[in-house]
Each structure stands twice: as C-alpha cells, then as structure tokens.
Scaffold this motif. Structure first.
Motif, PDB file in Angstrom:
ATOM      1  N   ASP A 203       5.280  10.024  36.711  1.00 17.49           N
ATOM      2  CA  ASP A 203       5.533  11.453  36.592  1.00 17.49           C
ATOM      3  C   ASP A 203       6.117  11.916  37.920  1.00 17.49           C
ATOM      4  O   ASP A 203       6.080  11.182  38.917  1.00 17.49           O
ATOM      5  CB  ASP A 203       4.254  12.216  36.259  1.00 17.49           C
ATOM      6  N   ARG A 205       5.158  13.907  40.237  1.00 18.50           N
ATOM      7  CA  ARG A 205       4.239  13.939  41.368  1.00 18.50           C
ATOM      8  C   ARG A 205       4.017  12.546  41.939  1.00 18.50           C
ATOM      9  O   ARG A 205       4.002  12.353  43.161  1.00 18.50           O
ATOM     10  CB  ARG A 205       2.906  14.556  40.944  1.00 18.50           C
ATOM     11  N   THR A 206       3.851  11.558  41.051  1.00 12.80           N
ATOM     12  CA  THR A 206       3.660  10.181  41.515  1.00 12.80           C
ATOM     13  C   THR A 206       4.894   9.675  42.240  1.00 12.80           C
ATOM     14  O   THR A 206       4.804   9.039  43.295  1.00 12.80           O
ATOM     15  CB  THR A 206       3.337   9.264  40.324  1.00 12.80           C
ATOM     16  N   THR A 209       5.359  10.606  45.851  1.00 10.67           N
ATOM     17  CA  THR A 209       4.517   9.986  46.882  1.00 10.67           C
ATOM     18  C   THR A 209       5.311   9.001  47.733  1.00 10.67           C
ATOM     19  O   THR A 209       4.885   8.657  48.841  1.00 10.67           O
ATOM     20  CB  THR A 209       3.315   9.249  46.263  1.00 10.67           C
TER      21      THR A 209
END
Length: 401
Positions: A203, A205-206, A209
């Motif tokens: 997703d 957000r991942t 990272t």
C-alpha cells in the motif's frame, strides 16, 4: 548487511522468455525516446529556433518527468495489479510521445517531453520486479538486466534508426515510431505476461517507508551523481563527433550504434557481476567510468578513438544499472516497488544534471570535450559516495560492542 528476500514466488527453474521479451520491448521504446532526443538535438534546435544548449532543456524536462513520476506513480498505484499497471504505463508513454509529434513550439515540446517521462521510472521499477519474480532461482540480477537489455538494444537499433529517420524526414517522425512501439508493448504485455500474482502487494504507506531507509537513500544518491557523466557526454555527442572528432554527419548514427552495442555488452556483464556480488559490481562499474570518461577528453579529437570511447562509455554506464537496481530491491525490504522505481528517478536526475552541466561548460566556452571532464569528476564523486554507503551499511550490520 542483511538482504531482503526476493518477492515471494514459487521458485522457477527456467526462463519465461515471451514475458521477458514483452517487458524488454517496453524498455526498447523508452530507451529509443530517451536517447534519440540527444542525437537529434541540433535538428530540434534549428527547427525550434533555439540554441543547442537551450534545446538540451528538453532532455532535462524528460528526466524531470521521470523523477516526478517514479515515486508518485509507484506509491499511489501500489494496490494496482502489476500487469494492468504495466499496460497503463506504456499507454501513457505512447500518448506522451504522440504529444511530442504535434508540439507547435519549444514550450509545448518541453511540456510533452516532461509528460513522456512520467511513466518511465515506474515502468522499469515494476518491470524489474516482474522479471525477478519470473527468473530462475539465483538469477535475479540477470532478470533485471534482461529488462534493461531492451533499453540497451534501443541504442543499437532504435536510436540509430530513429536518428537517421529524424535527420532525413524530420525529427517528429522519430517520435511517431516511439509512440507505435509503446502501443505494441501494451499488446505484447497483454498477450505474454502472466498476472504476476506472486509479487507481494503493498500500500502507499508501506512503499513510502523506503524513503526512511538510509541505504535506499544513499544508493539513490550514488546513482544520481555517479551516473551523470555518461549523460554529460552523450547529450552533446552529435556535435562533439562532427566538430571535434571530424566525423561526417552521415556516420554519427554508426557511432550511436557503437554506443548502444557498448550498453548491451555492459548490461550483460553488469547482470552477471551483480549476481556474484552487488557491491563489487557497483565499484567496478564506477571506477571504469572514471577512467574512460577522463580518457575521452583526449580520445574525442580523433574519429576512431572517439568511436571506441563511445562504446566504452556505453558499456561502463550500462553495467552499473542492474547492480544499482538489484541493490535497491535488496535494501528496501517491503517497499521494493518504490525503491526500484526511484532508481530510474535517480538515474534521470543524473541525466538532467549531466545534460545541464555539459551545456553549462559548453556555453562557458570550454568546448565540447569539457563535458567528459565534468563526467569523470561526477564518477569520482560517485565512487566516494558509494564507499561511504558500504561503510555505513557494514557499521549498521556490525555495531561496536
């Protein structure tokens, strides 16, 4: 340094050749549009009534499109099925090149080149992961190199052919050919590439990272700086060959083909070396770039040594790409899509910076061999940065007691 596992797929024992060829066809189209602009720069400058260094801004505009598009598309499209995403990216690529054909002035051409660059990084990032998931065990870097081979092959066939076409029929015709290749790639992916269910979906957000991982950021910085030397030379290679080397304009496509053959050779060698040791492969490629670019300052004054130098510049530059791509996939952990796409953003920052710095020293009156000296300096800086990157990695893996 701890390595992240490859995408979770069932181990393969043989190559999925039709899918690899379909993915490489996209790389062929991207490589043709990226590099043919440089070969046609004098023609575009004359047609648009701007100086050649100013015309070089369209090279930077394309590169900026890659830089912007790679992270945005990779993050926002993290949930999109990979095969569908690859097809959408190549369709957008075809539209951008069609817009370049009909651009009425330099401002709109610059905007069209920016749009054409938007899908570039995301396509190579997703295609690299797709190829790695379809490769036999232990041959991920060779699979990544197979996708890059399309880009390298473009410099043997696509760029010289499109350059000849552009010089004889008009530079806009070269972009018509590229748009057709983009549509052909969409059809080939639809027919031959499987659904790629084995690639782990993430997703936004991942994926983001990746931007918090020092090894990802440092490796990107190495590519953004160290790779610039090749583009500093190649952006202005047509005028260098004619005005400095004394080569007839009709033979420029031959040297461009030699540059492309060097990229093919370097790409293959780089994939083999990276499967044996990624960090060693990066060091070897960048040190070779330092030596070759520095030597090209003198080699450019003779048509024969200039041609040999073009081959070697292409080889050393292309050998770096599979190793950088594989290293980013290793250090990104769960954010491999964004990291893989960002590699091409970094390389196109190098493209933009190399073109800009090359134009800067030419405009300053230092001549058309000055970009090679600038390029050698960038490669030296890249070696220094990668030394720091490896040191930081080993320090994190083996902290002091």
């Amino acid at each position: 340094m701890n390595r992240a596992p490859a995408p979770e797929v069932e181990p393969r024992t043989s190559w999925h050749v039709p899918a690899m060829l379909a993915l490489a066809l996209g790389g062929f189209g991207i490589g043709t549009t990226e590099f043919v602009t440089m070969g046609l720069l004098p023609d575009i400058a004359t047609s648009m009534k701007v100086s050649e260094p100013t015309a070089g801004h369209i090279v930077s505009a394309y590169a900026l499109g890659v830089v912007v598009g790679a992270p945005v598309i990779a993050a926002l499209c993290a949930r999109v099925p990979r095969k569908r995403l690859l097809m959408a990216l190549m369709f957008a690529f075809a539209l951008g090149n069609a817009a370049s054909v009909i651009a009425p002035n330099f401002a709109t051409l610059t905007a069209a080149r920016f749009v054409s660059g938007l899908p570039h990084g995301a396509y190579f990032g997703v295609a690299s992961l797709a190829a790695a998931s379809l490769a036999p065990v232990g041959q991920r870097a060779k699979a990544v190199a197979a996708v890059m081979l399309g880009l390298s092959a473009a410099n043997v066939v696509g760029v010289p052919a499109a350059t000849w076409l552009g010089q004889n029929l008009g530079w806009r015709d070269a972009f018509i050919v590229v748009a057709v290749i983009g549509i052909a790639t969409v059809a080939a992916i639809a027919r031959f590439v499987p659904e790629l269910h084995g690639i782990r979906m993430t997703d936004p957000r991942t994926e983001l990272t990746a931007l918090r991982r020092p090894q990802v950021l440092l490796t990107l910085l190495v590519g953004a700086i160290g790779f610039g030397g090749m583009f500093a030379v190649y952006t202005y290679i047509t005028t260098t060959l004619t005005d400095v080397s004394g080569l007839p304009i009709a033979l420029v496509p031959v040297v461009l083909a030699l540059f492309g053959l060097g990229m093919v050779a370097g790409n293959i060698i780089g994939g083999v070396l990276a499967d044996r040791g990624v960090d060693r492969a990066i060091f070897a490629s960048m040190l070779a770039m330092v030596v070759i670019l520095a030597a090209y300052v003198a080699a450019a004054h003779n048509p024969y040594t200039a041609a040999i130098g073009a081959f070697l510049i292409g080889a050393s530059g292309a050998s770096l790409a599979p190793a950088l791509q594989t290293r980013l996939m290793d250090v990104a952990h769960d954010a491999q899509t964004l990291a893989a796409a960002l590699n091409h953003a970094a390389l196109n920052i190098a493209n933009a910076a190399g073109a800009w710095l090359g134009g800067l020293v030419i405009a300053a009156g230092l001549g058309y061999t000055a970009p090679a000296a600038v390029g050698a300096g960038l490669a030296v800086l890249g070696v220094v940065l990668f030394t720091v990157t490896v040191f930081v990695s080993r320090s994190a893996s083996h902290p002091a007691a």
